[in-house]
Scaffold this motif. Sequence first.
Motif, PDB file in Angstrom:
ATOM      1  N   SER A 162      19.300  -4.605   7.294  1.00 59.47           N
ATOM      2  CA  SER A 162      18.416  -5.756   7.109  1.00 59.47           C
ATOM      3  C   SER A 162      17.883  -5.820   5.682  1.00 59.47           C
ATOM      4  O   SER A 162      17.097  -6.705   5.356  1.00 59.47           O
ATOM      5  N   GLN A 163      18.298  -4.903   4.813  1.00 55.07           N
ATOM      6  CA  GLN A 163      17.815  -4.886   3.440  1.00 55.07           C
ATOM      7  C   GLN A 163      18.673  -5.805   2.564  1.00 55.07           C
ATOM      8  O   GLN A 163      19.837  -6.057   2.871  1.00 55.07           O
ATOM      9  N   TYR A 164      18.088  -6.289   1.483  1.00 55.40           N
ATOM     10  CA  TYR A 164      18.760  -7.266   0.644  1.00 55.40           C
ATOM     11  C   TYR A 164      18.309  -7.106  -0.807  1.00 55.40           C
ATOM     12  O   TYR A 164      17.257  -6.533  -1.093  1.00 55.40           O
ATOM     13  N   MET A 165      19.141  -7.600  -1.715  1.00 54.72           N
ATOM     14  CA  MET A 165      18.870  -7.560  -3.149  1.00 54.72           C
ATOM     15  C   MET A 165      18.685  -8.989  -3.652  1.00 54.72           C
ATOM     16  O   MET A 165      19.383  -9.906  -3.199  1.00 54.72           O
ATOM     17  N   VAL A 166      17.762  -9.183  -4.581  1.00 52.60           N
ATOM     18  CA  VAL A 166      17.455 -10.526  -5.071  1.00 52.60           C
ATOM     19  C   VAL A 166      17.519 -10.537  -6.596  1.00 52.60           C
ATOM     20  O   VAL A 166      16.795  -9.807  -7.267  1.00 52.60           O
ATOM     21  N   ARG A 167      18.442 -11.333  -7.127  1.00 53.18           N
ATOM     22  CA  ARG A 167      18.552 -11.600  -8.559  1.00 53.18           C
ATOM     23  C   ARG A 167      18.519 -10.320  -9.400  1.00 53.18           C
ATOM     24  O   ARG A 167      17.750 -10.197 -10.346  1.00 53.18           O
ATOM     25  N   GLY A 168      19.364  -9.370  -9.030  1.00 53.71           N
ATOM     26  CA  GLY A 168      19.507  -8.155  -9.813  1.00 53.71           C
ATOM     27  C   GLY A 168      18.579  -7.036  -9.448  1.00 53.71           C
ATOM     28  O   GLY A 168      18.696  -5.934  -9.986  1.00 53.71           O
ATOM     29  N   GLY A 169      17.628  -7.263  -8.529  1.00 50.54           N
ATOM     30  CA  GLY A 169      16.734  -6.204  -8.089  1.00 50.54           C
ATOM     31  C   GLY A 169      17.339  -5.400  -6.951  1.00 50.54           C
ATOM     32  O   GLY A 169      18.341  -5.791  -6.353  1.00 50.54           O
ATOM     33  N   ASN A 170      16.704  -4.261  -6.625  1.00 49.96           N
ATOM     34  CA  ASN A 170      17.212  -3.458  -5.520  1.00 49.96           C
ATOM     35  C   ASN A 170      16.356  -3.657  -4.267  1.00 49.96           C
ATOM     36  O   ASN A 170      15.466  -4.504  -4.226  1.00 49.96           O
ATOM     37  N   TYR A 171      16.633  -2.853  -3.234  1.00 45.66           N
ATOM     38  CA  TYR A 171      15.954  -3.026  -1.950  1.00 45.66           C
ATOM     39  C   TYR A 171      14.451  -2.771  -2.034  1.00 45.66           C
ATOM     40  O   TYR A 171      13.692  -3.293  -1.206  1.00 45.66           O
ATOM     41  N   ASP A 172      14.018  -1.963  -2.998  1.00 46.88           N
ATOM     42  CA  ASP A 172      12.600  -1.598  -3.099  1.00 46.88           C
ATOM     43  C   ASP A 172      11.777  -2.613  -3.879  1.00 46.88           C
ATOM     44  O   ASP A 172      10.588  -2.389  -4.105  1.00 46.88           O
ATOM     45  N   GLU A 173      12.379  -3.718  -4.316  1.00 45.10           N
ATOM     46  CA  GLU A 173      11.686  -4.662  -5.189  1.00 45.10           C
ATOM     47  C   GLU A 173      11.312  -5.960  -4.477  1.00 45.10           C
ATOM     48  O   GLU A 173      11.016  -6.954  -5.126  1.00 45.10           O
ATOM     49  N   ASN A 174      11.296  -5.937  -3.131  1.00 46.59           N
ATOM     50  CA  ASN A 174      11.004  -7.142  -2.361  1.00 46.59           C
ATOM     51  C   ASN A 174       9.720  -6.974  -1.563  1.00 46.59           C
ATOM     52  O   ASN A 174       9.553  -5.982  -0.852  1.00 46.59           O
ATOM     53  N   LEU A 175       8.828  -7.946  -1.689  1.00 41.77           N
ATOM     54  CA  LEU A 175       7.590  -7.968  -0.911  1.00 41.77           C
ATOM     55  C   LEU A 175       7.834  -8.627   0.441  1.00 41.77           C
ATOM     56  O   LEU A 175       8.523  -9.654   0.520  1.00 41.77           O
ATOM     57  N   VAL A 176       7.255  -8.060   1.501  1.00 42.84           N
ATOM     58  CA  VAL A 176       7.314  -8.667   2.829  1.00 42.84           C
ATOM     59  C   VAL A 176       5.904  -8.689   3.397  1.00 42.84           C
ATOM     60  O   VAL A 176       5.249  -7.639   3.501  1.00 42.84           O
ATOM     61  N   TYR A 177       5.431  -9.893   3.740  1.00 40.55           N
ATOM     62  CA  TYR A 177       4.117 -10.067   4.355  1.00 40.55           C
ATOM     63  C   TYR A 177       4.286 -10.645   5.758  1.00 40.55           C
ATOM     64  O   TYR A 177       5.123 -11.528   5.984  1.00 40.55           O
ATOM     65  N   VAL A 178       3.492 -10.159   6.682  1.00 42.18           N
ATOM     66  CA  VAL A 178       3.358 -10.769   8.002  1.00 42.18           C
ATOM     67  C   VAL A 178       1.873 -11.033   8.220  1.00 42.18           C
ATOM     68  O   VAL A 178       1.058 -10.119   8.184  1.00 42.18           O
ATOM     69  N   ASN A 179       1.523 -12.296   8.388  1.00 46.24           N
ATOM     70  CA  ASN A 179       0.113 -12.710   8.524  1.00 46.24           C
ATOM     71  C   ASN A 179      -0.731 -12.197   7.356  1.00 46.24           C
ATOM     72  O   ASN A 179      -1.841 -11.690   7.543  1.00 46.24           O
ATOM     73  N   GLU A 180      -0.171 -12.283   6.135  1.00 45.61           N
ATOM     74  CA  GLU A 180      -0.835 -11.891   4.895  1.00 45.61           C
ATOM     75  C   GLU A 180      -1.015 -10.376   4.759  1.00 45.61           C
ATOM     76  O   GLU A 180      -1.737  -9.911   3.881  1.00 45.61           O
ATOM     77  N   VAL A 181      -0.350  -9.597   5.599  1.00 46.97           N
ATOM     78  CA  VAL A 181      -0.426  -8.141   5.543  1.00 46.97           C
ATOM     79  C   VAL A 181       0.923  -7.605   5.074  1.00 46.97           C
ATOM     80  O   VAL A 181       1.964  -7.942   5.652  1.00 46.97           O
ATOM     81  N   GLU A 182       0.915  -6.754   4.041  1.00 48.79           N
ATOM     82  CA  GLU A 182       2.154  -6.179   3.558  1.00 48.79           C
ATOM     83  C   GLU A 182       2.677  -5.160   4.566  1.00 48.79           C
ATOM     84  O   GLU A 182       1.936  -4.324   5.075  1.00 48.79           O
ATOM     85  N   VAL A 183       3.976  -5.242   4.866  1.00 47.33           N
ATOM     86  CA  VAL A 183       4.590  -4.323   5.823  1.00 47.33           C
ATOM     87  C   VAL A 183       5.562  -3.408   5.087  1.00 47.33           C
ATOM     88  O   VAL A 183       6.038  -3.723   3.987  1.00 47.33           O
ATOM     89  N   TYR A 184       5.872  -2.261   5.705  1.00 49.52           N
ATOM     90  CA  TYR A 184       6.655  -1.212   5.064  1.00 49.52           C
ATOM     91  C   TYR A 184       7.868  -0.867   5.914  1.00 49.52           C
ATOM     92  O   TYR A 184       7.895  -1.073   7.125  1.00 49.52           O
ATOM     93  N   ARG A 185       8.861  -0.265   5.250  1.00 45.99           N
ATOM     94  CA  ARG A 185      10.058   0.230   5.921  1.00 45.99           C
ATOM     95  C   ARG A 185      10.012   1.757   5.986  1.00 45.99           C
ATOM     96  O   ARG A 185       9.326   2.389   5.185  1.00 45.99           O
ATOM     97  N   PRO A 186      10.794   2.369   6.894  1.00 50.57           N
ATOM     98  CA  PRO A 186      10.935   3.825   6.853  1.00 50.57           C
ATOM     99  C   PRO A 186      11.525   4.292   5.524  1.00 50.57           C
ATOM    100  O   PRO A 186      12.258   3.563   4.855  1.00 50.57           O
TER     101      PRO A 186
END
Length: 821
Positions: free
Chosen positions: A157-181
């Motif tokens: 489910s990980q993805y890269m955006v415009r030359g960045g890696n998997y660790d360079e993407n922000l994910v918010y759910v209901n304005e709360v930042e969520v984390y991956r293992p």
Amino acid sequence: MNHNRFIFAFLFVFVSCISLAQTASIKGVILDTDKHPVSNVNISSQGNSVQSDSNGFFEITVPSNRKVSLIFTHVSLKMISLTVNLKTNEVFVFNPIMNNSQEQMGEVFVSSGNRKRVQGIATIDTETIKKIPGANAGIENVLKTLPGVNSNNELSSQYMVRGGNYDENLVYVNEVEVYRPFLIRSGQQEGLSFTNTDLVQNVEFSAGGFQAKFGDKLSSVLDITYRKPTQFGASFEASFLGGSASVDLVSKNKKWSAVTGVRYRNNSLLVNSQDTQTNYTPTFGDIQTNINYDISEKWQMSFLGNISENKYLYQPLTRETKFGTIDQPMALAVYYQGQEKDQYDTYFGALKTTYKASSSLTLKLIGSLFHTTEKEHFDILAQYRLGNVDPENPTDPSAIDFTRGIGSQLNHARNDLDALIANIELKGTKEWKESQLEFGLKYTRESIRDRVVEWEMIDSAGFSINPPIAILPENNQPYSPYTGPLLPYQDIRATNFNTINRFSGYAQWNKQTEIGSSRVWYHLGARFQSWNVSGVSEEGKNQTVVSPRAQFAIKPDWERDMVFRISGGLYHQPPFYRELRDLDGVVNPNVKAQEAVHVVLSNDYNFRMWNRPFKWVTELYYKSLSDVNVYSIDNVRIRYVANNNAKAYAQGLDFRLNGEFVPGTESWVSFGYMKTEENYENKGYIARPTDQRLKFAMLFQDYMPNIPSVKVYLNLVYNTGLPGGAPAYSDPYLYQSRLNDYRRADIGFAKVFVDSSTQNTKKGWLKNFKELAVGLEIFNLFNNQNAITNTWVRDVYSKNQYAIPNYMTSRVFNVKINARL
């Protein structure tokens, strides 16, 4: 399946001028004061009238570039009148609430959809997310069809955006930042992403140049809002890959509401389609809930909770892979002993309260806690045989006619991690002098305990292979005995106990005004973050960064509905825990924040074709990066050098055409070109691990003309090959190769028995369902062989090493059923 319509539309945009009607449209959902949909509302304007359906939905076409009045009437509710002045082809979303006590009047000049357009945010329909097929279906599956978003791993489910890696993407759910293992190494270990599609209401995505109110990452923002239910409901889904169920609950006084979902996933169907034969016993499951309580009209509270348990038991048995050329076909046969046992348990809770202090001031207080315990234990012995394929049995990889190399490889790991991350944040919005101020202050504490023990032993033809980078005594066998030590080919051992304290905040000013007859929007803001790493032998120093950002958008007073936008600024990414660990697993507490200057130019063009809405978006971007933390990627595991001794850049051009190629459905085509390179220690520029030059994707929805209840969904992705597949120890300045192009097509067919248009006509047991569909999915329709990495084996005769591709999933069939009550 009406593919000719799609091809014609695509060519039509590129080679012809579009004739535009002088109209706009208004659509929305009508609710009553209890937030229930209101059907049979009559909406009239200048002789044109429509009625809302059973879900309260309506859509009406009105003349553009002049004031138009609409009247909303219902037999038991008071009238609503609305006056608008819309541009040509503008789509205005209006969701009125009708009551039985007073009439309502209003005048609107700005479409609510403009907010997303001027911010460069893409919105994704939740129904599209649920329907589009994919080996790892969900929000990320659809994201990978957007321009600028790349992935060559359908199991992840990980993805890269415009030359960045998997660790360079922000994910918010209901304005709360969520984390991956933290410890996941391959896509097949992931199981479930955090986001539960059954609970989602809104999905917004920005691929760069985002505003200061979003956090400190370099590449992208995924902003998700979970549903706040207004009435009881339930849904479930089941397939060969697992199942899910959700329920919506609302109290009698409407103050309490909750949406809860349970999921289970098993990747055996996909993993068993790979070259490696295994005993595979995964258990991926979670439960999530979003609870809302309206204390008063001014004060609301909500709780977001998640418990996830992922167990991964993997026992490889054999592997047979065919490679080489037509003239010289070769094969690798591997026989395994041992197993891998991994487990990732995560617990997440967030409490959010919103208080409307006055008509112009809203305050939010958010607290969250994330706890993960992870272990990665394996001992796997692989004994291989490499040789030429028997010409009499070319289709049988195990029929090796001439053995070119034999050897074995023993991999061992005892990796354990325990992380606790706590956040508390105050946010606010203030309406001030025809402007808006947004601000926030946040404190984060990260406590991480980590043990890394990994080693690898390799022998070839009975001789142990020394590590590639080591100072060893001269080997003069057989003339004199070798007295050097027997060393693992790779050996990583480290124990880290770290605490990271972070303070961050932002302030942002937003204003909408006019320049002449054109509308303009300004967004100016800045972020800061200050952090310190403690708990290591060398105490980290305090570091602080400031990131100013800006956006400017203009909508000229033209006949054609266009918005032009320029955005960017200075973006910093202070190191998270994985970025602090070097290649030996040791934490460097003084790793600096990576820095990037973003510039994004974009054009957003709304038009109508075949009397249906379409949008063409073009974005040109450039990123200049400094203090770069160089890394390598193996499957989905990222290992950093952790010394900030590099600089880099990324540049590209993205296009996206989306609209109703088929009436009532949304489809799109994406194309992107991107180039990213890095210069490590002034050795010169070479391709970064994420340098995926070309990307083409198509998401298409259709139905069979003679059987409209049979729907068709196509998900097609093509990416050029990534740099990768080289041995982990190799110097990229001396040796660098690319994997083959990634090509994948997933298609789904669904027979719809009940939906919103047929619910009232169904009888018997079907009338109990709001939605019911049974579908067939074909993953990797054309059975393309896509490689994620290479396995390197040695030829004892030629002294060469061969790169044997590790292929992803082959063609797989899946059956699923969806229902909603």
